[in-house]
Design an enzyme around this catalytic site. Structure first.
Site, PDB file in Angstrom:
ATOM      1  N   CYS A  81       0.656  -1.185  -0.044  1.00  0.00           N
ATOM      2  CA  CYS A  81       0.006   0.050   0.065  1.00  0.00           C
ATOM      3  C   CYS A  81       0.923   1.127  -0.138  1.00  0.00           C
ATOM      4  CB  CYS A  81      -1.144   0.029   1.291  1.00  0.00           C
ATOM      5  SG  CYS A  81      -2.117  -1.414   1.167  1.00  0.00           S
TER       6      CYS A  81
ATOM      7  N   ARG B  77      -7.915  -4.181  -3.319  1.00  0.00           N
ATOM      8  CA  ARG B  77      -7.424  -2.806  -4.056  1.00  0.00           C
ATOM      9  C   ARG B  77      -8.178  -2.620  -5.336  1.00  0.00           C
ATOM     10  NH1 ARG B  77      -2.340  -2.577  -1.799  1.00  0.00           N
ATOM     11  NH2 ARG B  77      -1.405  -4.552  -0.858  1.00  0.00           N
TER      12      ARG B  77
END
Lengths: 216, 78
Positions: free
Chosen positions: A53, A130
């Site tokens: 991330c 995601r």
């Protein structure tokens, strides 16, 4: 009707209005309608202070100026608190020298994540996948991308997707596989025999009546 | 990054939005004046109205006395 099916939220669909939200973010309380007139990339990440991330946030920050030129704003989301987001953004600045210019939703009650189908319980019940939602300037969902927890997203593809969607809107065309700005575009297939005949004489680059390209 | 702080003071951005609103600017002009995107202006306007620093009637913004004081304080702090 199956009770589980009845309770499932309806997920966003391409071509339909994006679900409304009002959410706490690192830039204050924001609503989807605040972005009207701009395109919006609403994206989720699994959790703050995680390595993949972090690479994605740095990459999103890097393409933010290019997106801005295209009238596109970025809005992140995860099931973390505002304080966690602030701390993570500050860490990214301190350790990597990158400013995160876009707001991040603190979706602790999973309200936005649920409305947008960002949770994939088969993979994780506590983290968002995601997901990327491209929402146009009228608030309509134009594209969705989902990646699993293990795999960072490709910013080049997100930029390419925005370019393709905006080019289609502006010129009434479609774009072929791997299309890049400057490449020839696809002329939408004809719907009548008359149109099919006409297009063969229209000066397009045609392999057949249904397959024609043109330069912009 | 809320524009109205718990102690009643406002952020520098909110101060610039208030001043621009006072001059009759539209959302885009306010965004330019404050150096932020339009979505931030819309969120700030909503918050400023809720805090009683700004009102809207017939599409026109009007800064309240409390709003002027807050904007002056923000400008001084900035």
């Amino acid at each position: 009707m199956d009770a589980n099916v009845a309770q499932s939220p309806s997920l966003p669909r391409i071509g339909e209005p994006a679900p409304h939200f009002e959410a706490e973010t690192t830039h204050g309380t924001l609503r989807l309608s605040d972005f009207e007139g701009s395109w919006l990339i609403l994206f989720s990440h699994p959790a703050d202070f995680t390595p993949v991330c972090t690479t994605e946030f740095i990459a999103f920050a890097e393409i933010a100026p290019e997106l801005s030129k295209r009238n596109v704003q970025l809005l992140g989301l995860s099931i973390d608190s505002t304080y966690s987001h602030i701390a993570w953004v500050r860490t990214i600045k301190e350790k990597f020298g990158v400013d995160i210019p876009f707001p991040i939703i603190a979706d602790l009650n999973k309200e936005v994540a649920t409305a947008y189908g960002m949770l994939m319980p088969g993979e994780s019940k506590t983290e968002t996948s995601r997901a990327v939602f491209v929402i146009d300037d009228k608030g309509v969902v134009r594209a969705m991308i989902y990646y699993p927890l293990t795999t960072g997203r490709n910013m080049d593809e997100i930029l390419r997707l925005v370019d393709a969607l905006q080019t289609s809107d502006e010129h009434g065309v479609a774009t072929p596989a791997g299309w890049r700005p400057g490449d020839k575009v696809i002329v939408p297939p004809p719907r009548t025999v008359e149109d099919a005949e006409a297009r063969m004489a229209a000066g397009y680059e045609c392999q057949d009546w249904f397959f024609c390209k043109r330069a912009l | 990054m809320a524009c109205v702080n718990p102690d009643g003071t406002i952020s520098a951005v909110a101060g610039k939005v208030l001043l621009a609103a006072d001059q009759g600017a539209d959302e885009r002009a306010m965004a330019e004046a404050a150096g932020v995107p339009v979505y931030r202006v819309r969120a700030s306007l909503r918050e400023l109205v809720q805090a009683g620093l700004l009102t809207q009637a017939d599409g026109a913004w009007a800064v309240t006395d409390a709003g002027r004081a807050a904007a002056a304080q923000a400008a001084g702090a900035g």
